[in-house]
Design a protein around this motif. Sequence first.
Motif, PDB file in Angstrom:
ATOM      1  N   ILE A  70      32.662  66.115 -15.818  1.00 37.55           N
ATOM      2  CA  ILE A  70      33.422  64.969 -16.319  1.00 37.55           C
ATOM      3  C   ILE A  70      32.627  63.707 -16.049  1.00 37.55           C
ATOM      4  O   ILE A  70      31.999  63.566 -14.985  1.00 37.55           O
ATOM      5  CB  ILE A  70      34.794  64.887 -15.623  1.00 37.55           C
ATOM      6  N   LEU A  71      32.644  62.775 -17.017  1.00 37.57           N
ATOM      7  CA  LEU A  71      32.007  61.469 -16.831  1.00 37.57           C
ATOM      8  C   LEU A  71      33.092  60.406 -16.709  1.00 37.57           C
ATOM      9  O   LEU A  71      34.021  60.357 -17.512  1.00 37.57           O
ATOM     10  CB  LEU A  71      31.098  61.122 -18.013  1.00 37.57           C
ATOM     11  N   LEU A  72      32.948  59.548 -15.707  1.00 35.33           N
ATOM     12  CA  LEU A  72      33.868  58.429 -15.504  1.00 35.33           C
ATOM     13  C   LEU A  72      33.115  57.137 -15.786  1.00 35.33           C
ATOM     14  O   LEU A  72      32.083  56.869 -15.161  1.00 35.33           O
ATOM     15  CB  LEU A  72      34.402  58.438 -14.070  1.00 35.33           C
ATOM     16  N   LEU A  73      33.600  56.334 -16.732  1.00 33.78           N
ATOM     17  CA  LEU A  73      32.937  55.107 -17.150  1.00 33.78           C
ATOM     18  C   LEU A  73      33.762  53.901 -16.725  1.00 33.78           C
ATOM     19  O   LEU A  73      34.965  53.831 -16.990  1.00 33.78           O
ATOM     20  CB  LEU A  73      32.739  55.068 -18.668  1.00 33.78           C
ATOM     21  N   LYS A  74      33.111  52.957 -16.063  1.00 38.04           N
ATOM     22  CA  LYS A  74      33.748  51.713 -15.636  1.00 38.04           C
ATOM     23  C   LYS A  74      33.043  50.539 -16.278  1.00 38.04           C
ATOM     24  O   LYS A  74      31.818  50.417 -16.211  1.00 38.04           O
ATOM     25  CB  LYS A  74      33.702  51.598 -14.110  1.00 38.04           C
ATOM     26  N   VAL A  81      28.497  54.590 -14.670  1.00 34.82           N
ATOM     27  CA  VAL A  81      28.836  55.958 -15.058  1.00 34.82           C
ATOM     28  C   VAL A  81      28.650  56.889 -13.855  1.00 34.82           C
ATOM     29  O   VAL A  81      27.607  56.867 -13.203  1.00 34.82           O
ATOM     30  CB  VAL A  81      27.956  56.450 -16.230  1.00 34.82           C
ATOM     31  N   THR A  82      29.686  57.678 -13.581  1.00 29.05           N
ATOM     32  CA  THR A  82      29.635  58.653 -12.494  1.00 29.05           C
ATOM     33  C   THR A  82      29.980  60.021 -13.043  1.00 29.05           C
ATOM     34  O   THR A  82      30.959  60.178 -13.768  1.00 29.05           O
ATOM     35  CB  THR A  82      30.640  58.287 -11.377  1.00 29.05           C
ATOM     36  N   THR A  90      31.619  64.320  -6.545  1.00 29.10           N
ATOM     37  CA  THR A  90      30.579  63.525  -7.202  1.00 29.10           C
ATOM     38  C   THR A  90      29.287  64.331  -7.329  1.00 29.10           C
ATOM     39  O   THR A  90      28.783  64.885  -6.349  1.00 29.10           O
ATOM     40  CB  THR A  90      30.297  62.237  -6.415  1.00 29.10           C
ATOM     41  N   ILE A  91      28.767  64.377  -8.555  1.00 31.81           N
ATOM     42  CA  ILE A  91      27.488  65.039  -8.816  1.00 31.81           C
ATOM     43  C   ILE A  91      26.361  64.018  -8.842  1.00 31.81           C
ATOM     44  O   ILE A  91      25.314  64.196  -8.225  1.00 31.81           O
ATOM     45  CB  ILE A  91      27.516  65.785 -10.160  1.00 31.81           C
ATOM     46  N   LYS A  92      26.596  62.927  -9.568  1.00 30.72           N
ATOM     47  CA  LYS A  92      25.544  61.916  -9.720  1.00 30.72           C
ATOM     48  C   LYS A  92      26.161  60.580 -10.119  1.00 30.72           C
ATOM     49  O   LYS A  92      27.090  60.532 -10.928  1.00 30.72           O
ATOM     50  CB  LYS A  92      24.532  62.351 -10.789  1.00 30.72           C
ATOM     51  N   ARG A  93      25.634  59.518  -9.529  1.00 35.31           N
ATOM     52  CA  ARG A  93      25.961  58.156  -9.956  1.00 35.31           C
ATOM     53  C   ARG A  93      24.753  57.633 -10.715  1.00 35.31           C
ATOM     54  O   ARG A  93      23.675  57.492 -10.145  1.00 35.31           O
ATOM     55  CB  ARG A  93      26.282  57.269  -8.760  1.00 35.31           C
ATOM     56  N   PHE A  94      24.941  57.388 -11.993  1.00 36.57           N
ATOM     57  CA  PHE A  94      23.825  56.983 -12.840  1.00 36.57           C
ATOM     58  C   PHE A  94      23.535  55.490 -12.671  1.00 36.57           C
ATOM     59  O   PHE A  94      24.416  54.719 -12.278  1.00 36.57           O
ATOM     60  CB  PHE A  94      24.149  57.285 -14.301  1.00 36.57           C
ATOM     61  N   PRO A  95      22.301  55.083 -13.005  1.00 33.98           N
ATOM     62  CA  PRO A  95      21.990  53.644 -12.962  1.00 33.98           C
ATOM     63  C   PRO A  95      22.897  52.868 -13.909  1.00 33.98           C
ATOM     64  O   PRO A  95      23.303  53.374 -14.956  1.00 33.98           O
ATOM     65  CB  PRO A  95      20.523  53.598 -13.427  1.00 33.98           C
ATOM     66  N   LYS A  96      23.235  51.646 -13.518  1.00 35.39           N
ATOM     67  CA  LYS A  96      24.069  50.811 -14.379  1.00 35.39           C
ATOM     68  C   LYS A  96      23.363  50.576 -15.713  1.00 35.39           C
ATOM     69  O   LYS A  96      22.140  50.468 -15.765  1.00 35.39           O
ATOM     70  CB  LYS A  96      24.368  49.482 -13.703  1.00 35.39           C
ATOM     71  N   THR A  97      24.146  50.510 -16.775  1.00 34.88           N
ATOM     72  CA  THR A  97      23.558  50.421 -18.106  1.00 34.88           C
ATOM     73  C   THR A  97      24.293  49.395 -18.951  1.00 34.88           C
ATOM     74  O   THR A  97      25.481  49.133 -18.746  1.00 34.88           O
ATOM     75  CB  THR A  97      23.593  51.793 -18.808  1.00 34.88           C
ATOM     76  N   LYS A  98      23.586  48.812 -19.900  1.00 30.72           N
ATOM     77  CA  LYS A  98      24.205  47.901 -20.873  1.00 30.72           C
ATOM     78  C   LYS A  98      24.871  48.695 -21.991  1.00 30.72           C
ATOM     79  O   LYS A  98      25.903  48.299 -22.524  1.00 30.72           O
ATOM     80  CB  LYS A  98      23.141  46.969 -21.468  1.00 30.72           C
ATOM     81  N   ASP A  99      24.247  49.808 -22.379  1.00 32.81           N
ATOM     82  CA  ASP A  99      24.751  50.622 -23.485  1.00 32.81           C
ATOM     83  C   ASP A  99      24.752  52.085 -23.081  1.00 32.81           C
ATOM     84  O   ASP A  99      23.856  52.552 -22.383  1.00 32.81           O
ATOM     85  CB  ASP A  99      23.884  50.445 -24.736  1.00 32.81           C
ATOM     86  N   ASP A 133      22.097  69.375 -17.153  1.00 35.50           N
ATOM     87  CA  ASP A 133      21.203  69.036 -16.043  1.00 35.50           C
ATOM     88  C   ASP A 133      21.199  67.527 -15.854  1.00 35.50           C
ATOM     89  O   ASP A 133      20.466  66.807 -16.525  1.00 35.50           O
ATOM     90  CB  ASP A 133      19.782  69.550 -16.314  1.00 35.50           C
ATOM     91  N   TYR A 134      22.011  67.053 -14.910  1.00 37.55           N
ATOM     92  CA  TYR A 134      22.116  65.608 -14.677  1.00 37.55           C
ATOM     93  C   TYR A 134      20.968  65.065 -13.830  1.00 37.55           C
ATOM     94  O   TYR A 134      20.806  63.854 -13.719  1.00 37.55           O
ATOM     95  CB  TYR A 134      23.435  65.279 -13.971  1.00 37.55           C
ATOM     96  N   GLN A 135      20.198  65.950 -13.224  1.00 38.60           N
ATOM     97  CA  GLN A 135      19.143  65.489 -12.332  1.00 38.60           C
ATOM     98  C   GLN A 135      17.831  65.223 -13.078  1.00 38.60           C
ATOM     99  O   GLN A 135      16.987  64.461 -12.617  1.00 38.60           O
ATOM    100  CB  GLN A 135      18.909  66.526 -11.229  1.00 38.60           C
ATOM    101  N   GLN A 136      17.638  65.849 -14.233  1.00 37.79           N
ATOM    102  CA  GLN A 136      16.392  65.713 -14.991  1.00 37.79           C
ATOM    103  C   GLN A 136      16.564  64.659 -16.068  1.00 37.79           C
ATOM    104  O   GLN A 136      17.446  64.750 -16.899  1.00 37.79           O
ATOM    105  CB  GLN A 136      16.023  67.052 -15.628  1.00 37.79           C
ATOM    106  N   GLN A 137      15.710  63.642 -16.065  1.00 34.70           N
ATOM    107  CA  GLN A 137      15.810  62.589 -17.073  1.00 34.70           C
ATOM    108  C   GLN A 137      14.579  62.607 -17.966  1.00 34.70           C
ATOM    109  O   GLN A 137      13.521  63.095 -17.584  1.00 34.70           O
ATOM    110  CB  GLN A 137      15.956  61.217 -16.425  1.00 34.70           C
ATOM    111  N   GLU A 138      14.754  62.089 -19.179  1.00 34.07           N
ATOM    112  CA  GLU A 138      13.640  62.004 -20.128  1.00 34.07           C
ATOM    113  C   GLU A 138      13.616  60.610 -20.747  1.00 34.07           C
ATOM    114  O   GLU A 138      14.658  60.035 -21.074  1.00 34.07           O
ATOM    115  CB  GLU A 138      13.771  63.069 -21.217  1.00 34.07           C
ATOM    116  N   SER A 139      12.429  60.061 -20.895  1.00 32.45           N
ATOM    117  CA  SER A 139      12.276  58.757 -21.554  1.00 32.45           C
ATOM    118  C   SER A 139      12.238  58.961 -23.060  1.00 32.45           C
ATOM    119  O   SER A 139      11.544  59.853 -23.557  1.00 32.45           O
ATOM    120  CB  SER A 139      10.985  58.074 -21.082  1.00 32.45           C
TER     121      SER A 139
END
Length: 346
Positions: A70-74, A81-82, A90-99, A133-139
């Motif tokens: 589940i994703l929680l958006l504030k 996004v958490t 809690t699995i991961k707290r993502f970096p704050k984002t504009k979009d 996979d919330y731990q692996q990110q791609e640009s």
Amino acid sequence: MKNKKIYISFIVFIAIFSSIAFLMGYRIPQWDKHRDWVFIPENKDPFFEIEKTDIKADIVLHIPNHKGYILLLKNGDFITVTAITEKGKTIKRFPKTKDFYIDSLNQRFIFSEEIYKSDDHLKKQLIGYRFTDYQQQESLELKDFIIEETQTEFFKRKGYSIKDFPNDDEKKDLDSLYLKEKTKEANFYKTLYPVTKVSIAYEALDTEFYTNKNGQLYTVEKTKVETNNIHDVWNSLYPLFPNYNKKMSAQTLIKNINTYVKTDEPTIESNFIHGHYLHVSFRQHNIEYFRIPFGTKNFNFKYREKTLVYPEQLNIPKNDIDTLACMIDKTLYRIYPKTNKIKKVD
């Protein structure tokens, strides 16, 4: 005698005032039927622990993967996004984002970061995370695709004679001919699907970019056509591009899974005056009574209309020692039997 008249007048006044009040909707407050039940989020239940977390959310999205994430958006100056399990861990707290975007085709969500390239120029960097996979990110990078001519200019170049104001049937014929002549572009555009930009208002904004099955991102931003009417450029896309400017909704990721059951008739806690234009009436604040099944057990709670909102369940407890995750007043809570305090979440 004088005092008696005053007393009688007072009684008459009270009777008239009461009659008018009841005619206006006033109701006598009642005793609480279940004084030992708790108002969530009060942590006073003798059998269940009610644990408040520090996670806030305006919108809850259920991700379609086998793990039930589940994703929680504030919302705020940035979107926070958490990611949590269905039981609220809690699995991961993502970096704050504009979009924040959802790419349903490739099963991933995309965050944007603004990177300063110079004092007067910002570049949007896109970061993708797979649902699984919330731990692996791609640009990610946007690859602009360019519309070099409008439909009208295309027909002029081909030497077709076109009326200034074609009727509907003539427009259909032109679209069919345009599609036939632009087969190569049409085949490319058919591979593209919209990426949903999620707003906190539970809706999706207009699509900003598109993706294909290889995960590449494309946007409609630039054109070599010089025209006074930019709609000519966009309208030339519709016959070629079936998913162009298609509205997508985040509602597909929002679920109502509340299992709480109304256990008793509500009681009247108090009255308040309600005014609508020139019409004034009394309305009531009620206390309502509910239970949530935990296997063979029940978590009983009360709901006070004037101060609380209904708890939004994020999962369904499966047995007597399970954990319930729910949102109350935009805050994540976990509820579980006190006998399960050591092993409260998986």
